[in-house]
Design a protein around this motif. Structure first.
Motif, PDB file in Angstrom:
ATOM      1  N   GLY A   1       7.680   2.065 -12.564  1.00  0.00           N
ATOM      2  CA  GLY A   1       6.962   3.147 -13.192  1.00  0.00           C
ATOM      3  C   GLY A   1       6.182   2.740 -14.478  1.00  0.00           C
ATOM      4  O   GLY A   1       5.883   3.510 -15.262  1.00  0.00           O
ATOM      5  N   ALA A   2       6.718   1.442 -15.057  1.00  0.00           N
ATOM      6  CA  ALA A   2       6.069   0.890 -16.044  1.00  0.00           C
ATOM      7  C   ALA A   2       4.541   0.489 -16.184  1.00  0.00           C
ATOM      8  O   ALA A   2       4.134   0.029 -15.178  1.00  0.00           O
ATOM      9  CB  ALA A   2       6.851  -0.118 -16.479  1.00  0.00           C
ATOM     10  N   ARG A   3       3.815   1.184 -16.971  1.00  0.00           N
ATOM     11  CA  ARG A   3       2.458   0.855 -17.072  1.00  0.00           C
ATOM     12  C   ARG A   3       2.348  -0.419 -17.868  1.00  0.00           C
ATOM     13  O   ARG A   3       3.021  -1.052 -18.342  1.00  0.00           O
ATOM     14  CB  ARG A   3       1.946   1.978 -17.733  1.00  0.00           C
ATOM     15  CG  ARG A   3       1.733   3.493 -16.923  1.00  0.00           C
ATOM     16  CD  ARG A   3       1.302   4.576 -17.952  1.00  0.00           C
ATOM     17  NE  ARG A   3       1.022   5.777 -17.321  1.00  0.00           N
ATOM     18  CZ  ARG A   3       0.197   6.550 -17.047  1.00  0.00           C
ATOM     19  NH1 ARG A   3      -1.020   6.116 -17.798  1.00  0.00           N
ATOM     20  NH2 ARG A   3       0.252   7.471 -16.285  1.00  0.00           N
TER      21      ARG A   3
ATOM     22  N   ILE B   1       0.699  -1.239   0.083  1.00  0.00           N
ATOM     23  CA  ILE B   1      -0.051  -0.185   0.039  1.00  0.00           C
ATOM     24  C   ILE B   1       0.908   1.144  -0.017  1.00  0.00           C
ATOM     25  O   ILE B   1       0.617   2.162  -0.820  1.00  0.00           O
ATOM     26  CB  ILE B   1      -0.943  -0.121   1.254  1.00  0.00           C
ATOM     27  CG1 ILE B   1      -1.888  -1.064   1.164  1.00  0.00           C
ATOM     28  CG2 ILE B   1      -1.831   1.356   1.298  1.00  0.00           C
ATOM     29  CD1 ILE B   1      -2.941  -1.540   2.247  1.00  0.00           C
ATOM     30  N   LEU B   2       1.965   1.337   1.041  1.00  0.00           N
ATOM     31  CA  LEU B   2       2.804   2.383   0.842  1.00  0.00           C
ATOM     32  C   LEU B   2       3.668   2.522  -0.385  1.00  0.00           C
ATOM     33  O   LEU B   2       3.679   3.794  -0.916  1.00  0.00           O
ATOM     34  CB  LEU B   2       3.726   2.232   2.035  1.00  0.00           C
ATOM     35  CG  LEU B   2       3.237   2.000   3.496  1.00  0.00           C
ATOM     36  CD1 LEU B   2       4.521   1.592   4.421  1.00  0.00           C
ATOM     37  CD2 LEU B   2       2.960   3.763   3.870  1.00  0.00           C
ATOM     38  N   GLY B   3       3.703   1.626  -1.263  1.00  0.00           N
ATOM     39  CA  GLY B   3       4.466   1.676  -2.406  1.00  0.00           C
ATOM     40  C   GLY B   3       3.410   1.994  -3.507  1.00  0.00           C
ATOM     41  O   GLY B   3       3.823   1.679  -4.654  1.00  0.00           O
ATOM     42  N   CYS B   4       2.260   2.050  -3.344  1.00  0.00           N
ATOM     43  CA  CYS B   4       1.149   2.235  -4.449  1.00  0.00           C
ATOM     44  C   CYS B   4       0.948   1.157  -5.209  1.00  0.00           C
ATOM     45  O   CYS B   4       0.786   1.348  -6.582  1.00  0.00           O
ATOM     46  CB  CYS B   4       1.587   3.418  -5.274  1.00  0.00           C
ATOM     47  SG  CYS B   4       1.734   5.079  -4.307  1.00  0.00           S
TER      48      CYS B   4
ATOM     49  N   ASP C   1      -5.211   3.470 -12.019  1.00  0.00           N
ATOM     50  CA  ASP C   1      -4.082   2.511 -12.034  1.00  0.00           C
ATOM     51  C   ASP C   1      -2.695   3.318 -12.762  1.00  0.00           C
ATOM     52  O   ASP C   1      -1.839   3.080 -12.332  1.00  0.00           O
ATOM     53  CB  ASP C   1      -4.702   1.313 -12.803  1.00  0.00           C
ATOM     54  CG  ASP C   1      -3.442   0.102 -12.837  1.00  0.00           C
ATOM     55  OD1 ASP C   1      -3.054  -0.222 -11.706  1.00  0.00           O
ATOM     56  OD2 ASP C   1      -2.982  -0.442 -13.764  1.00  0.00           O
ATOM     57  N   GLY C   2      -3.166   3.963 -13.698  1.00  0.00           N
ATOM     58  CA  GLY C   2      -1.814   4.330 -14.716  1.00  0.00           C
ATOM     59  C   GLY C   2      -1.298   5.437 -13.676  1.00  0.00           C
ATOM     60  O   GLY C   2       0.079   5.734 -13.803  1.00  0.00           O
ATOM     61  N   ASP C   3      -2.118   6.447 -13.160  1.00  0.00           N
ATOM     62  CA  ASP C   3      -1.580   7.590 -12.332  1.00  0.00           C
ATOM     63  C   ASP C   3      -0.844   6.893 -11.285  1.00  0.00           C
ATOM     64  O   ASP C   3       0.066   7.544 -10.701  1.00  0.00           O
ATOM     65  CB  ASP C   3      -2.510   8.678 -11.979  1.00  0.00           C
ATOM     66  CG  ASP C   3      -3.029   9.415 -13.192  1.00  0.00           C
ATOM     67  OD1 ASP C   3      -2.188   9.535 -14.041  1.00  0.00           O
ATOM     68  OD2 ASP C   3      -4.114  10.151 -13.153  1.00  0.00           O
ATOM     69  N   ARG C   4      -1.350   5.719 -10.397  1.00  0.00           N
ATOM     70  CA  ARG C   4      -0.683   5.242  -9.581  1.00  0.00           C
ATOM     71  C   ARG C   4       0.756   4.805  -9.905  1.00  0.00           C
ATOM     72  O   ARG C   4       1.572   5.102  -9.145  1.00  0.00           O
ATOM     73  CB  ARG C   4      -1.614   4.172  -8.883  1.00  0.00           C
ATOM     74  CG  ARG C   4      -1.478   3.940  -7.261  1.00  0.00           C
ATOM     75  CD  ARG C   4      -2.776   3.222  -6.962  1.00  0.00           C
ATOM     76  NE  ARG C   4      -3.520   2.421  -7.665  1.00  0.00           N
ATOM     77  CZ  ARG C   4      -3.325   1.078  -7.855  1.00  0.00           C
ATOM     78  NH1 ARG C   4      -2.106   0.691  -7.085  1.00  0.00           N
ATOM     79  NH2 ARG C   4      -3.900   0.383  -8.633  1.00  0.00           N
TER      80      ARG C   4
ATOM     81  N   ILE D   1       1.596  14.911 -10.759  1.00  0.00           N
ATOM     82  CA  ILE D   1       2.039  13.558 -11.136  1.00  0.00           C
ATOM     83  C   ILE D   1       2.660  13.477 -12.700  1.00  0.00           C
ATOM     84  O   ILE D   1       2.146  13.912 -13.624  1.00  0.00           O
ATOM     85  CB  ILE D   1       1.045  12.536 -11.154  1.00  0.00           C
ATOM     86  CG1 ILE D   1       0.500  12.434  -9.528  1.00  0.00           C
ATOM     87  CG2 ILE D   1       1.384  11.290 -11.685  1.00  0.00           C
ATOM     88  CD1 ILE D   1      -0.752  11.666  -9.488  1.00  0.00           C
ATOM     89  N   VAL D   2       3.869  13.284 -12.784  1.00  0.00           N
ATOM     90  CA  VAL D   2       4.508  13.160 -13.972  1.00  0.00           C
ATOM     91  C   VAL D   2       4.223  11.782 -14.558  1.00  0.00           C
ATOM     92  O   VAL D   2       4.535  10.903 -14.142  1.00  0.00           O
ATOM     93  CB  VAL D   2       6.106  13.469 -14.033  1.00  0.00           C
ATOM     94  CG1 VAL D   2       6.773  13.364 -15.260  1.00  0.00           C
ATOM     95  CG2 VAL D   2       6.215  14.521 -13.183  1.00  0.00           C
ATOM     96  N   LYS D   3       3.551  11.853 -15.799  1.00  0.00           N
ATOM     97  CA  LYS D   3       3.228  10.432 -16.332  1.00  0.00           C
ATOM     98  C   LYS D   3       4.392   9.925 -16.772  1.00  0.00           C
ATOM     99  O   LYS D   3       5.305  10.439 -17.294  1.00  0.00           O
ATOM    100  CB  LYS D   3       2.170  10.905 -17.389  1.00  0.00           C
ATOM    101  CG  LYS D   3       1.045  11.637 -17.248  1.00  0.00           C
ATOM    102  CD  LYS D   3      -0.091  10.843 -17.276  1.00  0.00           C
ATOM    103  CE  LYS D   3      -1.544  11.316 -17.079  1.00  0.00           C
ATOM    104  NZ  LYS D   3      -2.387  10.467 -16.658  1.00  0.00           N
ATOM    105  N   SER D   4       4.326   8.527 -16.461  1.00  0.00           N
ATOM    106  CA  SER D   4       5.596   8.051 -16.779  1.00  0.00           C
ATOM    107  C   SER D   4       5.180   7.567 -18.191  1.00  0.00           C
ATOM    108  O   SER D   4       4.322   7.415 -18.967  1.00  0.00           O
ATOM    109  CB  SER D   4       5.707   6.550 -15.950  1.00  0.00           C
ATOM    110  OG  SER D   4       4.306   5.761 -16.015  1.00  0.00           O
ATOM    111  N   ARG D   5       6.553   7.092 -19.037  1.00  0.00           N
ATOM    112  CA  ARG D   5       6.337   6.980 -20.304  1.00  0.00           C
ATOM    113  C   ARG D   5       7.646   6.089 -20.875  1.00  0.00           C
ATOM    114  O   ARG D   5       8.471   5.944 -20.053  1.00  0.00           O
ATOM    115  CB  ARG D   5       6.519   8.141 -21.426  1.00  0.00           C
ATOM    116  CG  ARG D   5       8.004   8.946 -21.247  1.00  0.00           C
ATOM    117  CD  ARG D   5       8.000  10.373 -21.727  1.00  0.00           C
ATOM    118  NE  ARG D   5       8.179  10.364 -23.285  1.00  0.00           N
ATOM    119  CZ  ARG D   5       9.073  10.169 -23.747  1.00  0.00           C
ATOM    120  NH1 ARG D   5      10.593  10.734 -23.289  1.00  0.00           N
ATOM    121  NH2 ARG D   5       9.154  10.390 -25.286  1.00  0.00           N
TER     122      ARG D   5
END
Lengths: 226, 417
Positions: free
Chosen positions: B331-333, A52-55, A76-79, B11-15
């Motif tokens: 940070g990978a989607r 949870i802490l690490g999103c 999900d993407g913003d997290r 939030i900086v969107k990852s890419r």
């Protein structure tokens, strides 16, 4: 001082019969530059809390704010983007890419957060210097000892300059001597201003932290400081 | 420390930049070269089979036209249907007009045309300037043939010396002749600059050219050839008995249909038209059979190749669960993970396509060298094979990359090494 981590009444229940309440009504504030150890027996919910802490996971109740951002309200993407930018992870299993060199492994930590390619190599080199591995840049993980591998993982975690470094049993695979070296490294990183949260069941690891929080059956409780 | 204003914290969107994607794909592929080579083997074989089959078909098809069949594939001849004709001239009126050559050369697809009629010399022998050689023979039974000037080109003859006669010779009924090399040897005529004379019975003819070779109607090599007008004036030959036509490649059937009408619009049925039996149809029918079998084989190897790539990519996804988890953590989607594995399998297909296309071209060259053929290949075949391989890899990577991207980071990090 500003809060990096703010948990307010956070709970995480896994569906099933019966449902498992891994984390119950957790309240916790960690200030910038804090060094917190979370201890507890296996199955007490430490790993769930760390996720949870690490999103990596979201609470089923309560609210979690990371650097003031309400994680529960994010997609999900913003997290994913948030954890890429703000959180560095160190795991018990090092999760290094076996066929890439040490510096390439560290550079992986910077691929997704819009760091230009030139900058990546330089920052990775600096991070490796920080953990004392400047002489191992072109080695592959197989050629390194366990302690060195974990230091590569730490370098990868800090290269992205996160606000929070989350460590899940970072010394679980290490012997006594290398454990001390890693703990020394944590102390140094902390004096640089990094916020550290370490999950461990090893007494000597938790004793190095500024705060010890004990977790039993999903409940958080402040343990007496060392 | 200064206070942080949380709400302004964006939030900086990852890419995942394209250059990074390509780099990851290739280093993923090159991490284990041995396995990669085995993985793309199926694709390589499939592409080789397809490229080589198409190339060899094209090459051999080209050979059949250019070597074996060109002579007959461009040859059309017309004669009278009644028993008249070249070998046994009769009193039947020929349906072939004097201007047959003009009528035919106006048809699209005709390269050259000419009439040919055997001249009835009432058994006269042919001789050159008399030489008193008691032991040697000086008079010969040599065929005399009347033709229009276009015939020489129509039967693909070559001059060894002198010239052909033309329309003017025919109109003026000039007593000139072109003789075949066989006839020239027997008559002992080797050069024409002195205007040597030969005699057909009592008729004198001046030799103006000697034929070296005649690809069609080789009987002309042993003949004396004179213009139509001359023949009619001196021997009363009458209308032409036969027409030979040289067509452009592939036009023979068409000209065959048109020639009779062009020559005799009123009664085309009195003419017999001979066209080549188009051996190409038979051979290419056979060829198509073999080709389609090879293409099916190539298609099957491509399918097997695609399954191979899919399989190995799937195994690699399962092996790299830890890596996937870590990438998700940094940070990978989901779509970045999917793109990485898709790119990796596409890169494998691409390399398979490149290697396969190169080997396929080599196979074509090798087969051509062995058969002494000129290799022929449409450029687009190897050029399309390369992206074709990439597409196969891409398709093969769809399921594995979906599996990879649907892993939950928490689960992925728990497993793996």
């Amino acid at each position: 001082m500003s809060a990096v981590v703010e948990l307010a009444g956070v709970g995480r229940t896994f569906a099933g019969s019966p449902p498992v309440e891994a984390v119950r009504d957790a309240d916790l504030v960690v200030e910038e530059g804090g060094y917190v150890a979370i201890v507890g027996p296996s199955g007490s919910g430490k790993s769930t809390l760390l996720h949870i802490l690490g999103c990596l996971d979201t609470p089923t109740s309560g609210s979690y704010r990371l650097r003031g951002i309400d994680v529960g309200g994010l997609s999900d993407g913003d997290r994913t983007s948030l954890r890429g930018a703000e959180v560095g992870f160190v795991f018990q299993a090092f999760h290094l890419l076996p066929y890439r060199s040490v510096i390439e492994n560290v550079m992986t930590g910077l691929v997704y957060n819009r760091t230009p390619r030139r900058v990546r190599r330089e920052r990775s080199r600096q991070a490796l210097e920080r953990v004392g591995l400047s002489h191992r840049l072109d080695f592959t993980p197989r050629q390194l000892s366990g302690g060195e591998r974990q230091r590569v993982a730490v370098a990868r975690a800090i290269a992205a300059q996160p606000s929070l470094l989350l460590c899940d049993e970072p010394t679980g695979n290490l012997d006594t001597r290398t454990t001390s070296a890693i703990l020394d490294l944590f102390d140094e990183l902390r004096t640089d201003g990094l916020t550290l949260m370490v999950i461990t069941h090893e007494e000597r690891v938790s004793q190095r932290a500024e705060r010890r929080i004990e977790m039993i059956d999903g409940f958080l409780g402040e343990a007496e400081s060392s | 420390m200064s206070a942080v204003q949380p709400l302004e914290h964006r939030i900086v969107k990852s890419r995942f930049a394209l250059s990074d994607l390509v780099a990851e794909a290739f280093s993923g592929m090159l991490a284990r070269p041995g396995r990669t080579m085995l993985t793309i083997l199926g694709t390589v074989l499939g592409v080789v089979a397809v490229v080589a089959t198409l190339g060899i078909a094209k090459t051999s098809g080209n050979q059949i036209v250019s070597r074996t069949d060109e002579l007959s594939a461009t040859s059309v001849s017309v004669s009278n249907r009644s028993e008249g004709g070249f070998r046994s001239p009769s009193n039947n009126v020929s349906s072939i007009p004097w201007d047959a050559e003009d009528r035919l050369t106006r048809l699209n697809g005709v390269v050259a045309a000419g009439t040919m009629t055997r001249v009835d010399t009432s058994g006269s022998l042919v001789s050159s300037v008399p030489i008193n050689d008691p032991l040697g023979q000086s008079e010969f039974a040599i065929d005399v043939v009347a033709t229009s000037p276009g015939l020489f080109e129509a039967v693909l003859s070559e001059l060894s010396t002198g010239r052909y006669f033309d329309e003017g010779h025919s109109i003026r009924n000039e007593p000139v002749a072109v003789i075949g090399s066989g006839a020239a040897t027997r008559l002992n005529v080797t050069r024409v600059d002195q205007q040597p004379a030969i005699f057909v019975g009592d008729t004198t003819l001046v030799v103006i050219g000697i034929l070296d070779d005649v690809a069609r109607e080789p009987s002309l090599i042993n003949s004396v050839i004179i213009p139509n007008g001359t023949a009619n004036a001196l021997f009363g030959t009458g209308a032409p008995a036969e027409v030979h036509i040289l067509t452009e490649l592939g036009a023979a059937q068409l000209i065959g249909d048109q020639a009779a009408v062009a020559l005799s619009p009123n009664e085309p049925e009195t003419l017999r038209v001979s066209v080549p039996p188009e051996p190409r149809i038979l051979k290419s029918g056979l060829q198509d059979d073999v080709n389609s079998q090879f293409l099916i084989l190539g298609g099957i190897s491509l399918l097997v190749g695609a399954i191979g790539i899919a399989n190995v990519t799937l195994v690699s996804v399962l092996e790299r669960v830890g890596e996937i988890g870590l990438r998700r953590a940094t940070g990978a989607r989901r779509r970045h993970i999917a793109a990485q594995f898709l790119a990796e399998s596409a890169a494998m297909g691409l390399v398979g396509g490149i290697i396969g296309a190169s080997l396929g071209v080599l196979v074509i060259v090798a087969v051509s060298a062995q058969r002494q053929w000129t290799p022929v290949l449409d450029l687009y075949v190897p050029l399309l094979a390369v992206p074709g391989g990439a597409v196969i890899g891409l398709i093969a990577g769809l399921y594995p990359s979906w599996r990879a991207s649907s892993l939950e980071p928490v689960d992925a990090l728990r497993g793996g090494t």
